[in-house]
Write an enzyme that holds these catalytic residues in place. Structure first.
Site, PDB file in Angstrom:
ATOM      1  N   SER A 127       0.843  -1.189   0.000  1.00  4.97           N
ATOM      2  CA  SER A 127       0.000   0.000   0.000  1.00  4.97           C
ATOM      3  C   SER A 127       0.882   1.244   0.000  1.00  4.97           C
ATOM      4  O   SER A 127       2.034   1.206   0.459  1.00  4.97           O
ATOM      5  CB  SER A 127      -0.893   0.016   1.245  1.00  4.97           C
ATOM      6  OG  SER A 127      -1.542   1.265   1.398  1.00  4.97           O
ATOM      7  N   TYR A 140      -1.876  -1.039  10.364  1.00  2.29           N
ATOM      8  CA  TYR A 140      -2.078  -1.318   8.934  1.00  2.29           C
ATOM      9  C   TYR A 140      -0.867  -0.840   8.138  1.00  2.29           C
ATOM     10  O   TYR A 140      -0.328  -1.568   7.294  1.00  2.29           O
ATOM     11  CB  TYR A 140      -3.346  -0.633   8.434  1.00  2.29           C
ATOM     12  CG  TYR A 140      -3.567  -0.817   6.942  1.00  2.29           C
ATOM     13  CD1 TYR A 140      -4.050  -2.019   6.447  1.00  2.29           C
ATOM     14  CD2 TYR A 140      -3.278   0.212   6.048  1.00  2.29           C
ATOM     15  CE1 TYR A 140      -4.239  -2.196   5.084  1.00  2.29           C
ATOM     16  CE2 TYR A 140      -3.467   0.048   4.689  1.00  2.29           C
ATOM     17  CZ  TYR A 140      -3.947  -1.157   4.207  1.00  2.29           C
ATOM     18  OH  TYR A 140      -4.124  -1.331   2.857  1.00  2.29           O
TER      19      TYR A 140
END
Length: 263
Positions: A127, A140
């Protein structure tokens, strides 16, 4: 000859769109998820990437049926949000177990077969939150940063065997990922509402984000490549953001991120 592709998290979001693109471009696609039912046109196997035996059984079944695995796309994952101070360590461990160690289990299960067949392609979903760590989505961001570092190291380990490894870094994508995020709102009063404001900002960006079909097409095209580039970023604006992380001093970069996501 049709390539044999395996996609985890293949029943929804980017994973689903990646799997469908590969299936429409001469690949036999096995999609893995915990769901009992799969996607029409794909070969579904119910498997849990947090369970070593489940992963091994799924890969063994694919090798028994297809004889090889040419492509593995690790797309399974989820997100949690909240302040580190108020997030149970068990939740943080679960985040890493799915996003990072789920990928690790899948890769370990296929590497030997790829090595013995003389090559293969592994694509891990990272990401933009890896190079741009987002406050109140700390775990995350950490899980995705771990994926990017792992990918680059693994790529050098496997290069002599004809196995190429890369990670794709999406930005904001409009998928069910937003609704599935596990939110820890405890402590929002202590933090002056900054937790909720940060998550609201992120979720607004996600719901206005890229079509998952476009992101899946990008990932699938990367999976069909044979090059050795370790990291790919989806979208011009996110490529610019990643470039900025390489130019700005860490202090300036973190202040900028804080102004966007931690005010």
């Amino acid at each position: 000859m049709s390539k044999i592709a395996v996609v985890t998290g293949g029943t929804s979001g980017i994973g689903r769109e990646t799997a469908l693109y590969l299936a429409n471009h001469d690949c036999t696609v096995y999609e893995l998820s915990r769901r009992a039912e799969g996607v029409a046109g794909l070969r579904h196997i119910s498997a849990d990437v947090t369970d070593e035996l489940s992963v091994q059984a799924a890969v063994s079944q694919i090798l028994a049926e297809a004889g090889r695995i040419d492509i593995l796309v690790n797309s399974a994952g989820f997100g949690i949000s909240g302040a580190v101070e108020f997030t149970d360590t068990e939740e943080a461990i679960r985040q890493m177990n799915v996003n990072f160690f789920g990928m690790v289990r899948m890769n370990r299960a296929v590497i030997a077969a790829m090595r013995q067949q003389g090559g293969g392609r592994i694509v891990n979903l990272s990401s933009v939150a890896a190079p741009v760590p987002i406050p109140f989505q700390t775990y995350y961001s950490a899980s995705k940063a771990a994926i990017s570092s792992y990918t680059m190291a693994l790529g050098n380990e496997l290069r002599p065997f004809g196995i190429t490894v890369c990670a794709v870094q999406p930005g904001d994508i409009k998928t069910g990922f937003t609704a599935a995020r596990r939110k820890v709102t405890q402590g929002d009063d202590v933090y002056g509402g900054r937790i909720s404001r940060s998550v609201e900002r992120m979720e607004r960006d996600e719901q206005n984000g890229m079509d998952p079909a476009k992101a899946g097409t990008f990932v699938a095209k990367v999976a069909l490549k044979t090059g050795h580039k370790p990291l790919y970023t989806i979208g011009f604006s996110y490529k610019a953001a990643v470039l900025l992380t390489k130019i700005l001093p860490a202090r300036a970069l973190n202040r900028l991120i804080g102004k966007i996501y931690a005010n």
